[in-house]
Design a protein around this motif. Sequence first.
Motif, PDB file in Angstrom:
ATOM      1  N   TYR A  17     -20.127  32.872  27.962  1.00 53.08           N
ATOM      2  CA  TYR A  17     -18.849  33.310  27.365  1.00 53.08           C
ATOM      3  C   TYR A  17     -18.781  32.972  25.887  1.00 53.08           C
ATOM      4  O   TYR A  17     -17.807  33.308  25.212  1.00 53.08           O
ATOM      5  CB  TYR A  17     -17.667  32.723  28.127  1.00 53.08           C
ATOM      6  CG  TYR A  17     -17.259  31.309  27.797  1.00 53.08           C
ATOM      7  CD1 TYR A  17     -18.172  30.344  27.415  1.00 53.08           C
ATOM      8  CD2 TYR A  17     -15.924  30.916  27.888  1.00 53.08           C
ATOM      9  CE1 TYR A  17     -17.784  29.055  27.114  1.00 53.08           C
ATOM     10  CE2 TYR A  17     -15.520  29.631  27.599  1.00 53.08           C
ATOM     11  CZ  TYR A  17     -16.465  28.707  27.201  1.00 53.08           C
ATOM     12  OH  TYR A  17     -16.076  27.423  26.897  1.00 53.08           O
ATOM     13  N   ASN A  19     -11.725  37.830  26.842  1.00 53.28           N
ATOM     14  CA  ASN A  19     -11.868  38.881  27.841  1.00 53.28           C
ATOM     15  C   ASN A  19     -11.122  40.157  27.438  1.00 53.28           C
ATOM     16  O   ASN A  19      -9.902  40.160  27.306  1.00 53.28           O
ATOM     17  CB  ASN A  19     -11.324  38.409  29.197  1.00 53.28           C
ATOM     18  CG  ASN A  19     -12.110  37.237  29.753  1.00 53.28           C
ATOM     19  OD1 ASN A  19     -13.202  36.923  29.288  1.00 53.28           O
ATOM     20  ND2 ASN A  19     -11.556  36.583  30.756  1.00 53.28           N
ATOM     21  N   ASN A  78      -9.668  33.224  28.576  1.00 47.96           N
ATOM     22  CA  ASN A  78      -8.301  33.739  28.535  1.00 47.96           C
ATOM     23  C   ASN A  78      -7.355  32.537  28.583  1.00 47.96           C
ATOM     24  O   ASN A  78      -7.678  31.487  28.000  1.00 47.96           O
ATOM     25  CB  ASN A  78      -8.045  34.740  29.663  1.00 47.96           C
ATOM     26  CG  ASN A  78      -8.421  34.203  31.034  1.00 47.96           C
ATOM     27  OD1 ASN A  78      -8.451  32.997  31.266  1.00 47.96           O
ATOM     28  ND2 ASN A  78      -8.707  35.091  31.955  1.00 47.96           N
TER      29      ASN A  78
END
Length: 462
Positions: free
Chosen positions: A257, A273, A225
């Motif tokens: 991620y 996210n 993010n």
Amino acid sequence: MKRILLSTTLVSIFTFSCTNTQNANHKILKSQSLQRNITDEQLMDQVQKDALKYFWDYAEPNSMLGRERYHEDNIYPDNDKHVVTTGGSGFGLATILVGVERGFVPKKEAVKRLNTIMDFLKKSDRFHGAWSHWINGQTGKTVPFGKKDNGGDLVETAFLTSGILMVREYFKNGNTEEKMLAKKCDELWKGIQWNWYTKGGEKVLYWHWSPEYQWEMNFPLQGYNECLITYILAASSPTYSIDAETYYKGWTRNGTYLSNKEKYGLPLYVKHNGAEEYGGPLFWAHYSYIGLDPTNLSDKFIKNYFDLNKNQVLIDYKYCVENPKQWKGYGSNYWGLTASYSRNQDGSVGYDAHFPQNDRGVITPTAALSSFPYTPKESMDFLRFIYMQKPEFIGSAGPYDATSINYNNWTTPRYLAIDQGTIAPMIENYRTGFLWKLFMNAPEIRQGLKKLNFTSEKYDIK
């Protein structure tokens, strides 16, 4: 991501009228003053000067920090004209530096104002060195952002600290007064206890801590993010540093991620996210990169952060051009989805985080304008269109926060610091790399990036 999760608590719902005669006259004069043959350079100068006004002309008068919001229609929720925002003020510091460097404001006056800001921050409430999200600009006391969000906010502190470090770097070799300013910045930076926010040594940073509610907010900072800069600064701290393991276990989730998804043939590289299909709101490509130069920047998992950001912006752009919801006005010169004020179904003003999976027909000017380093042609097309053909979307401090051609040229005569504050810095990074050079050449940042196994040929970081 807090700006999405708490969007319903950020702003009260208001109705407004766009019939203010003074504002209408201003827009006409603005349109008339811009000649059709204005060059791209002149147009970039104009929008940078306009955005600077938010932090120079409309700053909170005691602290001189950036107010959370400024409303030309003079309607404010909860009488918050003296509420300043730490993160947005960090972008404001960068904006003021751009103003000094370009000669928009006198250096001597800027130094005086920046000294006032640093003195205020020194006396303000701090929580293990971190500032709260909102501060009362008259008293220095915390203004709760939410019931339990009444203590340290590490992410907003990171955005503020990025600006503080750039101020330090810009003035550290100046005259006596400038060196004193740089010293104040250095002391503020060294007082932030980044490692405290690992909640007793967990290998992840946490967003909030409150003396009343402790860790009850329980929001670990995990990618991807807008929060990367928080880890960079925490690793770079000469006094309260985190280790590389905290970055890789916490932020990258041990590399989980990463994403192999593509959109419009463009790799996303990471899992955004809550927005894995198209990528998140565009401020994710801006906030951490006011000072952090993504150009050929890499770590153990990401080969080039510039490509990551550029692809996110291009996916947003291509989505708006494709316009699957058939909103009126969307196209190659009117695009850009990010968090901002928004239009509710009843026509009142709210707040929302716009991105392709949450597209409400609202275009936020900062989205395209702050993306200049990644999409210079597309961003220039937007800049020229909004200034030359949509003067009703332009106010005294530049483009209003939110617009919609679809809803009969709807706009709100209001500004938010976090949105207005990224425009001048990111355009300047596109034009000259000015702020990137300041931040990336700070000795602690270079060491911190090396600690985290980042490399950048541009700055000889290996």
